[in-house]
Design an enzyme around this catalytic site. Sequence first.
Site, PDB file in Angstrom:
ATOM      1  N   ASP A 153      -6.715  -4.828   1.133  1.00  0.00           N
ATOM      2  CA  ASP A 153      -5.866  -3.778   1.548  1.00  0.00           C
ATOM      3  C   ASP A 153      -5.880  -3.688   3.011  1.00  0.00           C
ATOM      4  O   ASP A 153      -6.719  -2.844   3.461  1.00  0.00           O
ATOM      5  CB  ASP A 153      -6.167  -2.344   0.926  1.00  0.00           C
ATOM      6  CG  ASP A 153      -5.464  -1.381   1.436  1.00  0.00           C
ATOM      7  OD1 ASP A 153      -5.970  -0.155   1.281  1.00  0.00           O
ATOM      8  OD2 ASP A 153      -4.319  -1.264   1.695  1.00  0.00           O
ATOM      9  N   GLU A 167      -0.180   2.960   8.173  1.00  0.00           N
ATOM     10  CA  GLU A 167       0.188   3.070   6.850  1.00  0.00           C
ATOM     11  C   GLU A 167      -0.900   3.877   6.316  1.00  0.00           C
ATOM     12  O   GLU A 167      -0.479   4.842   5.593  1.00  0.00           O
ATOM     13  CB  GLU A 167       0.305   1.762   6.034  1.00  0.00           C
ATOM     14  CG  GLU A 167       0.709   1.970   4.618  1.00  0.00           C
ATOM     15  CD  GLU A 167      -0.263   2.244   3.579  1.00  0.00           C
ATOM     16  OE1 GLU A 167      -1.543   2.125   3.897  1.00  0.00           O
ATOM     17  OE2 GLU A 167       0.127   2.573   2.575  1.00  0.00           O
ATOM     18  N   ASP A 203       3.336 -17.042  -3.777  1.00  0.00           N
ATOM     19  CA  ASP A 203       4.588 -17.887  -4.206  1.00  0.00           C
ATOM     20  C   ASP A 203       5.549 -17.115  -4.611  1.00  0.00           C
ATOM     21  O   ASP A 203       6.803 -17.547  -4.272  1.00  0.00           O
ATOM     22  CB  ASP A 203       4.066 -18.894  -5.352  1.00  0.00           C
ATOM     23  CG  ASP A 203       2.880 -19.791  -4.768  1.00  0.00           C
ATOM     24  OD1 ASP A 203       2.121 -20.282  -5.597  1.00  0.00           O
ATOM     25  OD2 ASP A 203       3.035 -20.243  -3.624  1.00  0.00           O
TER      26      ASP A 203
HETATM   27  N1  DTR Z   1      -1.152   3.227  -0.585  1.00  0.00           N
HETATM   28  C1  DTR Z   1      -1.852   1.890  -0.690  1.00  0.00           C
HETATM   29  C2  DTR Z   1      -2.534   1.690  -2.010  1.00  0.00           C
HETATM   30  C3  DTR Z   1      -1.636   1.903  -3.252  1.00  0.00           C
HETATM   31  C4  DTR Z   1      -2.008   2.977  -4.108  1.00  0.00           C
HETATM   32  N2  DTR Z   1      -0.918   2.474  -5.128  1.00  0.00           N
HETATM   33  C5  DTR Z   1      -0.121   1.813  -4.655  1.00  0.00           C
HETATM   34  C6  DTR Z   1       1.101   1.253  -5.349  1.00  0.00           C
HETATM   35  C7  DTR Z   1       1.845   0.188  -4.730  1.00  0.00           C
HETATM   36  C8  DTR Z   1       1.405  -0.200  -3.576  1.00  0.00           C
HETATM   37  C9  DTR Z   1       0.245   0.368  -2.747  1.00  0.00           C
HETATM   38  C10 DTR Z   1      -0.430   1.152  -3.405  1.00  0.00           C
HETATM   39  C11 DTR Z   1      -2.882   1.842   0.351  1.00  0.00           C
HETATM   40  O1  DTR Z   1      -3.985   2.381   0.218  1.00  0.00           O
HETATM   41  O2  DTR Z   1      -2.681   1.051   1.502  1.00  0.00           O
HETATM   42 ZN    ZN Z   2      -5.289   1.497   1.824  1.00  0.00          ZN
HETATM   43 ZN    ZN Z   3      -2.278  -0.487   1.474  1.00  0.00          ZN
HETATM   44 CA    CA Z   4       0.897 -21.334  -3.782  1.00  0.00          CA
END
Ligand code: DTR
Ligand code: ZN
Ligand code: ZN
Ligand code: CA
Length: 332
Positions: A152, A186, A321
């Site tokens: 993440d 973000e 991919d």
């Molecule tokens: N908000 C994102 C993690 C996250 C949680 N649910 C979703 C659904 C779709 C994409 C991302 C996420 C983060 O912590 O960056």
């Molecule tokens: Zn996050």
């Molecule tokens: Zn994230």
């Molecule tokens: Ca690949």
Amino acid sequence: MPLRRARLRSRPAAAVLAGGLLTALLVPGAVAAEPAATAPAAVEAAPAARVAPEQAPDIPVANVQAHLARFQSIAAANGGNRAHGRPGYRASLDYVRQQLDAAGFTTRVQQFSTFGSIGYNLVADWPGGDPNQVLMAGAHLDSVSSGPGINDNGTGSAAVLETALAVARAGFQPREHLRFTWWGAEELGLVGSRYYVANLSSADRAAITGYLNFDMIGSPNPGYFVYDDDPQIEKVFKDFYAGLGVPTEIETEGDGRSDHAAFKNAGVPVGGLFTGASRTKSAAQAAKWGGTAGQPFDRCYHSSCDTTSNVNSTALDRNSDALAHAVWTLAE
Ligand code: DTR
Ligand code: ZN
Ligand code: ZN
Ligand code: CA
């Protein structure tokens, strides 16, 4: 396959010559003037049929993992994270930008201020394509402050980067213009992507045919979730996974919880992929996807243990991919 009804184009044709992709713009009617009388009448070059590679290339997961290793090293050299307002974030952006500049992209850094610090978005345009039909793919580049943020969202950032580099390697020249983006802040509330969308002119906003978001695509106990916001984009991803024989589910954890939200709110068709965060994998999900039932998809979500050891390479490979497949498919 344009996402919206194709507009009548009066664009010059582009030609693909055998032996590689050598793009020469043949502008119908633009024939060099010949001296009168002695020379045969100039013959207008018939526009060549524009050809683009039908299939996306395989994205080498080793390349994606090499980017993750760089993100890990950057965090280690900068206080253990790549968070907004910390040196590790800017160092991550500089790494990505350097790769893109070397590959021939036109890059720019968009600054904004939030939570008392300067934030940065990285925007990379691949020269060519219809400027009035822009396909975008993006990922947030920042981590939380508690760790290096490899799943993440190093995974999304690295996969978008490697797909962009694959476009350059292939000399891909699709009908649509390609733009790849990496968002700041973000984790503090989708700040960078909201800032980008809020500062688009109405013409630039109308030109975006779709935005593809990749936030956590290599979770260690992965699920295969497809965003269900735009049916056409969703189908591109679901068909890809059907081709692999991998079942997918609709992503329900994140409506509005990642960088596609600002685009969706502005009326842009959006889609994306997700392998799961803190929710627990069910027995039924483990039966179809493997992994461990009763455990989170990512037990290191927003934790210091979100390192390069916290990534499932099969999920990362498949999603990288799938990303490339969607770009190749939707940009045509
Ligand atoms: N908000 C994102 C993690 C996250 C949680 N649910 C979703 C659904 C779709 C994409 C991302 C996420 C983060 O912590 O960056
Ligand atoms: Zn996050
Ligand atoms: Zn994230
Ligand atoms: Ca690949």
